[in-house]
Enzyme design. Structure first.
Site, PDB file in Angstrom:
ATOM      1  N   GLN A  28       0.813  -1.217   0.000  1.00 22.86           N
ATOM      2  CA  GLN A  28       0.000   0.000   0.000  1.00 22.86           C
ATOM      3  C   GLN A  28       0.850   1.271   0.000  1.00 22.86           C
ATOM      4  O   GLN A  28       2.055   1.240   0.264  1.00 22.86           O
ATOM      5  CB  GLN A  28      -0.912   0.000   1.236  1.00 22.86           C
ATOM      6  CG  GLN A  28      -2.031  -1.029   1.160  1.00 22.86           C
ATOM      7  CD  GLN A  28      -3.050  -0.785   2.247  1.00 22.86           C
ATOM      8  OE1 GLN A  28      -3.108  -1.503   3.226  1.00 22.86           O
ATOM      9  NE2 GLN A  28      -3.876   0.232   2.067  1.00 22.86           N
ATOM     10  N   HIS A  29       0.192   2.380  -0.312  1.00 25.39           N
ATOM     11  CA  HIS A  29       0.711   3.741  -0.132  1.00 25.39           C
ATOM     12  C   HIS A  29       1.757   4.186  -1.146  1.00 25.39           C
ATOM     13  O   HIS A  29       2.074   5.368  -1.220  1.00 25.39           O
ATOM     14  CB  HIS A  29       1.305   3.953   1.274  1.00 25.39           C
ATOM     15  CG  HIS A  29       0.434   3.548   2.398  1.00 25.39           C
ATOM     16  ND1 HIS A  29      -0.830   4.032   2.567  1.00 25.39           N
ATOM     17  CD2 HIS A  29       0.650   2.678   3.431  1.00 25.39           C
ATOM     18  CE1 HIS A  29      -1.371   3.494   3.654  1.00 25.39           C
ATOM     19  NE2 HIS A  29      -0.499   2.667   4.179  1.00 25.39           N
ATOM     20  N   ASP A  66      -2.337  -5.025  -0.091  1.00 28.81           N
ATOM     21  CA  ASP A  66      -1.972  -6.326   0.474  1.00 28.81           C
ATOM     22  C   ASP A  66      -2.747  -6.655   1.740  1.00 28.81           C
ATOM     23  O   ASP A  66      -3.107  -7.817   1.978  1.00 28.81           O
ATOM     24  CB  ASP A  66      -0.463  -6.411   0.724  1.00 28.81           C
ATOM     25  CG  ASP A  66       0.096  -5.233   1.511  1.00 28.81           C
ATOM     26  OD1 ASP A  66      -0.674  -4.356   1.953  1.00 28.81           O
ATOM     27  OD2 ASP A  66       1.329  -5.188   1.687  1.00 28.81           O
TER      28      ASP A  66
END
Length: 447
Positions: A87-88, A251
Site C-alpha cells: 500500500q501507499h 496487500d
C-alpha cells in the site's frame, strides 16, 4: 481420446507485490494450491529516510513468479487473476503513460515534514479529522505528492496519472487505469465515509489547478473487473488471452480476504516486513488520534487497521548481524526467559508509524554483562516487535479481548513466536493452511 481443452484444469492466479519481492499462487476453484513462484526486489534506500523502487522491478518479478507458478501445473487454464500490492506507494506517469521516477514506498519517511505541513495547512489534526475522516501519517501517499512538488518540481509538472503499486500492475496487465476503494483508502485523498476521491487536499498541493485531481483514476467496486490481459502480456506470461483481471487491492485488504476476515469478530495479524493487525467492520471506524487507519475493505465493508513499520525486517537484520538464520529463532526463544533478562529493544529502524515517530531510531536498553547474549538479543527484538503490534490490536478492538487471532506472514512460521503472541495476548493463535494470504485473497477475489 480426450482433446487438449477437455484435459485443461480451470485455475485462478493470485499475485502479491510486496516490499521484498513478488509472489504468485495458482489455485483451483476449491482454493487448493497448484503452483507457486517468487522473485525478489531491490530497494533504493538513503539516510534521508527515502525508500524507493523502480516499478519495472515489480513487472520483472511478476513475470518471473507467474511463469514459475504456471509451469508447475502444465494443464492449467488460468481463467482469472488478481493482484495484491504494497500500500501507499506513489507511482506517477506522464502524458505518454511512462513512469516519471522511482516509486516512493509505504516505509519512505523523508516526507515527514510534508505530512506535518499538510496537516497544519488544512487546520491541524482535529480540523483535518473533522473534514476528511482521518489524520494522515507519514507513510500515506499524499505527503509524497507534496514532497515531489517541493523537491522535484520538474517531475511534478509532468504528472498526469497517479497510481498505487497494485494499480500500476493492473495497468501493465490490461492497459486500463483504475483504482478501488480499499487501496485508495491509504492515500489520504480518499474519503472512506463516502468512498470517493477528495479534491480539497490535492488542491492544497497544486494550488487549485486541478492537475492532481485530474490525474486520479476512476474508482471500481470490489466485484468489478479491470479487463482482460493484453495479448502481448498473455503470451509473455503463458496465460490465455481470455484471462480476466479482477480489481485486486492493497496487500492488507487481500490478506483479509485470504484469512476470511470478511465479517466482524475475525482478527488478522500479519508479521511481514511491516506488521499489521486488522478486523472487519460493517461501519466506518474513525479514530481522531490517527493511530487506527479507517480503511475500506475490498469486500464491501471497512477494515480498521494499525501498522507498525518494523517487524521481520528488524528480526532478519539482527539474525544476519549475529550470523544466525530464521531457523535459529525457536531455539533462541526456548533458551531465554520472557523479558530477555532485562534487555529491551525499541525496534524503530525505519522510524515508526504507530506510535507516529517517523524520525525515530531504534534502541537497545538494559544491557549488562549477564544478559548480553545472542539469544537474549533475538528475544528482545522479537518482543519489541510483538509488543508494538499487540498494542495496535488493543486500539483496533478498543480494548476488547480477542479470542482467536489469525497470524500470517514470515514471523507466523515460528512456533515459539506464535506462543509468545498467545502468552501476551491471551488469545488462541491460529495459522491458516495457506500462509500466503495476500496471494490467496487476490486469487479468491478473481474467482
Amino acid at each position: 481420446m480426450q482433446r487438449d481443452d477437455e484435459m485443461r484444469q480451470a485455475t485462478y492466479l493470485g499475485i502479491d507485490c510486496g516490499t521484498q519481492g513478488t509472489k504468485a499462487l495458482l489455485i483451483d476453484e476449491n482454493g487448493s494450491p497448484l503452483g507457486r513462484g517468487y522473485a525478489s526486489h531491490a530497494l533504493i534506500e538513503h539516510t534521508t529516510g527515502a525508500r524507493e523502487q523502480d516499478p519495472q522491478w515489480w513487472i520483472d518479478a511478476l513475470c518471473t513468479s507467474v511463469k514459475q507458478a504456471v509451469l508447475l501445473c502444465p494443464g492449467a487454464d488460468v481463467l482469472a487473476l488478481g493482484v495484491s500490492g504494497q500500500q501507499h506507494g506513489l507511482v506517477v506517469l506522464d502524458e505518454n503513460l511512462h513512469v516519471i521516477r522511482p516509486a516512493k514506498l509505504w516505509n519512505d519517511t523523508e516526507t515527514a515534514p510534508q505530512n506535518a505541513s499538510l496537516i497544519e495547512r488544512l487546520g491541524g489534526r482535529s480540523k483535518f479529522f473533522e473534514r476528511f475522516g482521518l489524520v494522515p501519517l507519514t507513510g500515506y501517499t499524499v505527503s509524497k505528492l507534496l514532497w515531489l512538488k517541493e523537491k522535484e518540481p520538474e517531475n511534478f509538472a509532468r504528472v498526469r496519472h497517479i497510481l498505487l503499486p497494485h494499480e500500476y500492475l493492473n495497468f501493465w496487465l490490461t492497459g486500463r487505469l483504475c483504482a478501488e476503494w480499499g487501496d485508495a483508502s491509504g492515500t489520504a485523498f480518499f474519503d472512506v465515509r463516502t468512498r470517493s476521491w477528495t479534491r480539497e487536499i490535492l488542491d492544497e498541493i497544486d494550488g487549485g489547478s486541478g492537475q492532481l485531481f485530474r490525474a486520479l483514476p476512476p474508482l471500481l467496486a470490489p466485484e468489478e473487473i479491470v479487463g482482460t490481459v493484453r495479448a502481448e502480456v498473455a503470451a509473455q506470461l503463458q496465460l490465455p488471452a481470455t484471462c480476466i483481471v479482477s480489481v485486486g487491492g492493497g496487500d492488507n485488504m487481500m490478506g483479509a480476504i485470504g484469512t476470511g476476515n470478511v465479517r466482524e469478530g475475525v482478527v488478522t495479524l500479519s508479521l511481514g516486513t511491516s506488521s499489521t493487525v486488522y478486523s472487519f467492520s460493517s461501519q466506518p471506524v474513525l479514530d481522531p488520534s490517527g493511530s487506527v487507519a479507517p480503511f475500506c475493505s475490498s469486500s464491501g465493508g471497512w477494515l480498521p487497521l494499525v501498522c507498525t513499520m518494523n517487524a521481520t525486517n528488524v528480526v532478519t537484520q539482527t539474525l544476519r548481524v549475529l550470523g544466525k538464520t530464521v531457523t535459529d529463532i525457536d531455539a533462541a526463544l526456548q533458551e531465554t526467559q520472557p523479558g530477555a533478562d532485562g534487555l529491551t529493544c525499541l525496534p524503530f529502524l525505519n522510524g515508526e508509524r504507530t506510535p507516529d515517530l517517523p524520525n525515530a531510531f531504534g534502541s537497545l536498553l538494559g544491557l549488562s554483562a549477564n544478559n548480553f547474549t545472542s539469544a537474549n538479543l533475538i528475544r528482545a527484538v522479537i518482543e519489541g516487535v510483538s509488543f508494538g503490534i499487540l498494542k495496535g490490536l488493543e486500539l483496533v478492538l478498543s480494548g476488547k479481548q480477542p479470542e482467536v487471532i489469525l497470524a500470517i506472514g514470515g514471523g507466523a512460521r515460528s512456533a515459539e513466536w506464535r506462543q509468545l503472541l498467545a502468552d501476551v495476548s491471551g488469545a488462541l493463535i491460529e495459522v491458516p493452511l495457506e500462509d500466503e494470504a495476500g496471494c490467496l485473497g487476490a486469487a479468491m477475489q478473481a474467482i
